[in-house]
Scaffold this motif. Structure first.
Motif, mmCIF file in Angstrom:
data_model
loop_
_atom_site.group_PDB
_atom_site.id
_atom_site.type_symbol
_atom_site.label_atom_id
_atom_site.label_comp_id
_atom_site.label_asym_id
_atom_site.label_seq_id
_atom_site.Cartn_x
_atom_site.Cartn_y
_atom_site.Cartn_z
ATOM 1 N N GLU A 198 0.823 -1.208 0.000
ATOM 2 C CA GLU A 198 0.000 0.000 0.000
ATOM 3 C C GLU A 198 0.859 1.261 0.000
ATOM 4 O O GLU A 198 0.622 2.196 -0.773
ATOM 5 N N ALA A 199 1.869 1.276 0.867
ATOM 6 C CA ALA A 199 2.723 2.459 0.977
ATOM 7 C C ALA A 199 3.545 2.680 -0.293
ATOM 8 O O ALA A 199 3.663 3.811 -0.787
ATOM 9 N N LEU A 200 4.126 1.605 -0.838
ATOM 10 C CA LEU A 200 4.940 1.758 -2.044
ATOM 11 C C LEU A 200 4.080 2.184 -3.219
ATOM 12 O O LEU A 200 4.514 2.999 -4.048
ATOM 13 N N GLY A 201 2.865 1.646 -3.308
ATOM 14 C CA GLY A 201 1.978 2.049 -4.389
ATOM 15 C C GLY A 201 1.694 3.539 -4.352
ATOM 16 O O GLY A 201 1.677 4.208 -5.396
ATOM 17 N N ARG A 202 1.495 4.074 -3.158
ATOM 18 C CA ARG A 202 1.242 5.511 -3.019
ATOM 19 C C ARG A 202 2.514 6.310 -3.286
ATOM 20 O O ARG A 202 2.463 7.414 -3.834
ATOM 21 N N GLU A 203 3.650 5.733 -2.917
ATOM 22 C CA GLU A 203 4.937 6.396 -3.162
ATOM 23 C C GLU A 203 5.228 6.509 -4.655
ATOM 24 O O GLU A 203 5.800 7.502 -5.114
ATOM 25 N N LEU A 204 4.808 5.498 -5.423
ATOM 26 C CA LEU A 204 5.106 5.459 -6.858
ATOM 27 C C LEU A 204 4.003 6.077 -7.710
ATOM 28 O O LEU A 204 4.038 5.968 -8.941
ATOM 29 N N GLU A 205 3.026 6.712 -7.075
ATOM 30 C CA GLU A 205 1.947 7.367 -7.813
ATOM 31 C C GLU A 205 2.525 8.323 -8.871
ATOM 32 O O GLU A 205 3.389 9.151 -8.581
ATOM 33 N N GLY A 206 2.067 8.150 -10.096
ATOM 34 C CA GLY A 206 2.508 9.009 -11.185
ATOM 35 C C GLY A 206 3.786 8.563 -11.860
ATOM 36 O O GLY A 206 4.209 9.176 -12.849
ATOM 37 N N SER A 207 4.396 7.477 -11.378
ATOM 38 C CA SER A 207 5.666 7.011 -11.948
ATOM 39 C C SER A 207 5.481 6.083 -13.135
ATOM 40 O O SER A 207 6.444 5.798 -13.853
ATOM 41 N N GLY A 208 4.258 5.567 -13.303
ATOM 42 C CA GLY A 208 4.028 4.565 -14.338
ATOM 43 C C GLY A 208 4.134 3.148 -13.822
ATOM 44 O O GLY A 208 3.932 2.197 -14.584
ATOM 45 N N ILE A 209 4.464 2.985 -12.540
ATOM 46 C CA ILE A 209 4.557 1.658 -11.926
ATOM 47 C C ILE A 209 3.456 1.523 -10.875
ATOM 48 O O ILE A 209 3.326 2.371 -9.990
ATOM 49 N N LYS A 210 2.659 0.465 -10.986
ATOM 50 C CA LYS A 210 1.604 0.190 -10.026
ATOM 51 C C LYS A 210 2.006 -1.001 -9.143
ATOM 52 O O LYS A 210 2.675 -1.925 -9.615
ATOM 53 N N GLU B 264 -5.016 -4.969 -13.590
ATOM 54 C CA GLU B 264 -4.188 -4.081 -12.759
ATOM 55 C C GLU B 264 -4.936 -3.708 -11.475
ATOM 56 O O GLU B 264 -4.972 -2.559 -11.041
ATOM 57 N N GLN B 265 -5.501 -4.733 -10.851
ATOM 58 C CA GLN B 265 -6.317 -4.553 -9.649
ATOM 59 C C GLN B 265 -5.418 -4.359 -8.438
ATOM 60 O O GLN B 265 -4.619 -5.231 -8.096
ATOM 61 N N ILE B 266 -5.543 -3.229 -7.766
ATOM 62 C CA ILE B 266 -4.639 -2.863 -6.679
ATOM 63 C C ILE B 266 -4.751 -3.811 -5.493
ATOM 64 O O ILE B 266 -3.735 -4.207 -4.908
#
Length: 269
Positions: free
Chosen positions: A162-174, A220-222
């Motif tokens: 959860e934290a890494l997903g929010r950290e990578l927001e906008g990077s193109g990596i989910k 691409e289900q979170i």
């Protein structure tokens, strides 16, 4: 994401969910970088896959820093990967007092520390758009007696995802967190299977879990939780944990019979 032609690094590929995932991903046209600790098992798996010449084997102990670095720096990874699937893991079903320090350490290191460090090292090699899928567990949201160390490791991976997903927001990596329920793999001891029968717990085959994981990648289900009533218990445990406390307390004597058998033997003498 369309998996056809995608390069996917799959850890823990040589058994259980990993092996089933390898077959499912290869059938969708993916090129696989198969990780495991046993080179013979990996090579046997590679040869069984469609178009085996497209796939590669990477043998390494992810808990060993030097071997993890060798995997990250392998020539086959020089061109990057589209998807990283952190699947390698282990569990120990027993009361905490009956587990050794080595068993507890192994669960935390392989289930949590190793995938976090591997993900960190591979971030520069992840293409965009790219995906990271962390294979969790329903026990990453429901603390369950007999699995205290395992739950700790999977709760941590859920938070990391959860934290890494929010950290990578906008990077193109989910970052995707995929959580199966009880699955029929070699990681489970006979006591686990006996307990599941006694409790009437539903279990899934690795092939079923692999199909759902592939579907989650394609969508691409979170967050993905598998199984009923496990999905309900995950939500209840987040909102009304006292209800789950009471429900699981009713199972305590059965769980204890299998997770803490020595105490039951001593009690019967």
């Amino acid at each position: 994401m369309n998996l056809d032609g995608k390069r996917i690094l799959l850890t823990g590929a040589s058994g259980g969910i990993g092996e089933a995932l390898a077959h499912a991903l290869a059938s969708h046209g993916a090129t696989l970088l198969l990780h495991g600790r046993k080179s013979a098992a990996l090579e046997a798996l590679r040869q069984q896959l469609p178009n085996p010449e497209r796939h590669h084997c990477l043998c390494a102990d992810l808990c060993h820093p030097q071997e993890r670095r060798q995997l990250v720096n392998a020539p086959v990874l020089a061109d990057g990967v589209d998807i990283l699937i952190n699947n390698a893991g282990t569990n120990q079903f027993a009361w905490l007092e009956d587990q050794t320090e080595e068993q507890i350490t192994a669960q935390i290191e392989l289930n949590t520390l190793a995938p976090i460090l591997l993900t960190r090292a591979l971030l520069p090699k992840l293409r965009t758009p790219g995906l990271i899928m962390n294979i969790g567990s329903s026990f990453g949201a429901i603390g369950y007696a007999g699995y205290s160390a395992y739950c700790a490791s999977k709760f941590a991976m859920r938070g990391f995802s959860e934290a890494l997903g929010r950290e990578l927001e906008g990077s193109g990596i989910k970052v995707l967190h995929f959580a199966p329920r009880a699955t029929r793999t070699h990681l489970n001891s006979p006591d686990v299977y006996a307990m599941n029968v006694a409790l009437g717990t539903q279990t899934d085959s690795p092939d079923e879990v692999a199909e759902w994981a592939v579907a989650s990648l394609e969508r691409e289900q979170i967050r993905t939780w598998i199984g009923w009533p496990e999905k309900l218990f995950v939500r209840l445990n987040a909102l009304l944990p006292g209800l789950v406390d009471r429900a699981l307390a009713k199972q305590h004597s059965i769980i204890s019979r299998f997770a803490h058998p020595l105490a039951h033997k001593e009690g019967s003498q």
